[in-house]
Design a protein around this motif. Structure first.
Motif, mmCIF file in Angstrom:
data_model
loop_
_atom_site.group_PDB
_atom_site.id
_atom_site.type_symbol
_atom_site.label_atom_id
_atom_site.label_comp_id
_atom_site.label_asym_id
_atom_site.label_seq_id
_atom_site.Cartn_x
_atom_site.Cartn_y
_atom_site.Cartn_z
ATOM 1 N N THR A 63 0.843 -1.191 0.000
ATOM 2 C CA THR A 63 0.000 0.000 0.000
ATOM 3 C C THR A 63 0.878 1.241 0.000
ATOM 4 O O THR A 63 2.085 1.176 0.242
ATOM 5 N N GLU A 64 0.239 2.360 -0.280
ATOM 6 C CA GLU A 64 0.962 3.626 -0.328
ATOM 7 C C GLU A 64 0.148 4.666 0.422
ATOM 8 O O GLU A 64 -1.085 4.677 0.348
ATOM 9 N N ASP A 65 0.823 5.534 1.131
ATOM 10 C CA ASP A 65 0.166 6.582 1.885
ATOM 11 C C ASP A 65 -0.643 7.469 0.945
ATOM 12 O O ASP A 65 -0.162 7.866 -0.124
ATOM 13 N N TRP A 66 -1.900 7.780 1.322
ATOM 14 C CA TRP A 66 -2.768 8.578 0.467
ATOM 15 C C TRP A 66 -2.150 9.942 0.174
ATOM 16 O O TRP A 66 -2.263 10.457 -0.934
ATOM 17 N N ALA A 68 0.923 10.722 -0.344
ATOM 18 C CA ALA A 68 1.894 10.588 -1.432
ATOM 19 C C ALA A 68 1.190 10.425 -2.776
ATOM 20 O O ALA A 68 1.618 10.983 -3.786
ATOM 21 N N VAL A 69 0.101 9.667 -2.777
ATOM 22 C CA VAL A 69 -0.651 9.480 -4.020
ATOM 23 C C VAL A 69 -1.292 10.800 -4.436
ATOM 24 O O VAL A 69 -1.197 11.221 -5.595
#
Length: 111
Positions: A63-66, A68-69
């Motif tokens: 997963t990726e931190d929102w 950063a997205v």
């Protein structure tokens, strides 16, 4: 895109933001459901959601931190459109019941 569609698009883009949002919602609502999609209340959908949840909790899915997205999304694409949605009273009751159930469920309680 046909000439008629291009003309309709030009006319739609000239509308107010509210009218564009309302028109877009109506156009989207007129489209058929995607072929091959899972019905939300189907056993297959439940299995897929459980599979995806297990993949996230096990680390299989990265997963990726929102934040950063969101930082990669151009500012012009960040507009949010508010469209009023009215549910049938029975649908509203079912949604509230589902939300109450989900609020009590945790990923740890899943198999």
């Amino acid at each position: 895109m046909t000439n008629d569609a291009a003309t309709a698009l030009r006319n739609a883009l000239a509308l107010s933001e509210r009218d564009r949002a309302d028109s877009a919602a109506e156009v989207l609502a007129s489209l058929p459901e995607p072929v091959g999609g899972l019905e939300v209340d189907s056993p297959e959908w439940v299995l897929e959601m459980e599979r995806q949840a297990r993949a996230v909790t096990s680390g299989e899915t990265v997963t990726e931190d929102w934040g950063a997205v969101e930082a990669r999304v151009p500012p012009t694409s960040r507009r949010r459109v508010s469209v009023e949605v009215r549910f049938d009273p029975q649908a509203s009751a079912e949604i509230e019941e589902a939300l109450a159930w989900y609020a009590g469920a945790t990923l740890r309680s899943w198999p």
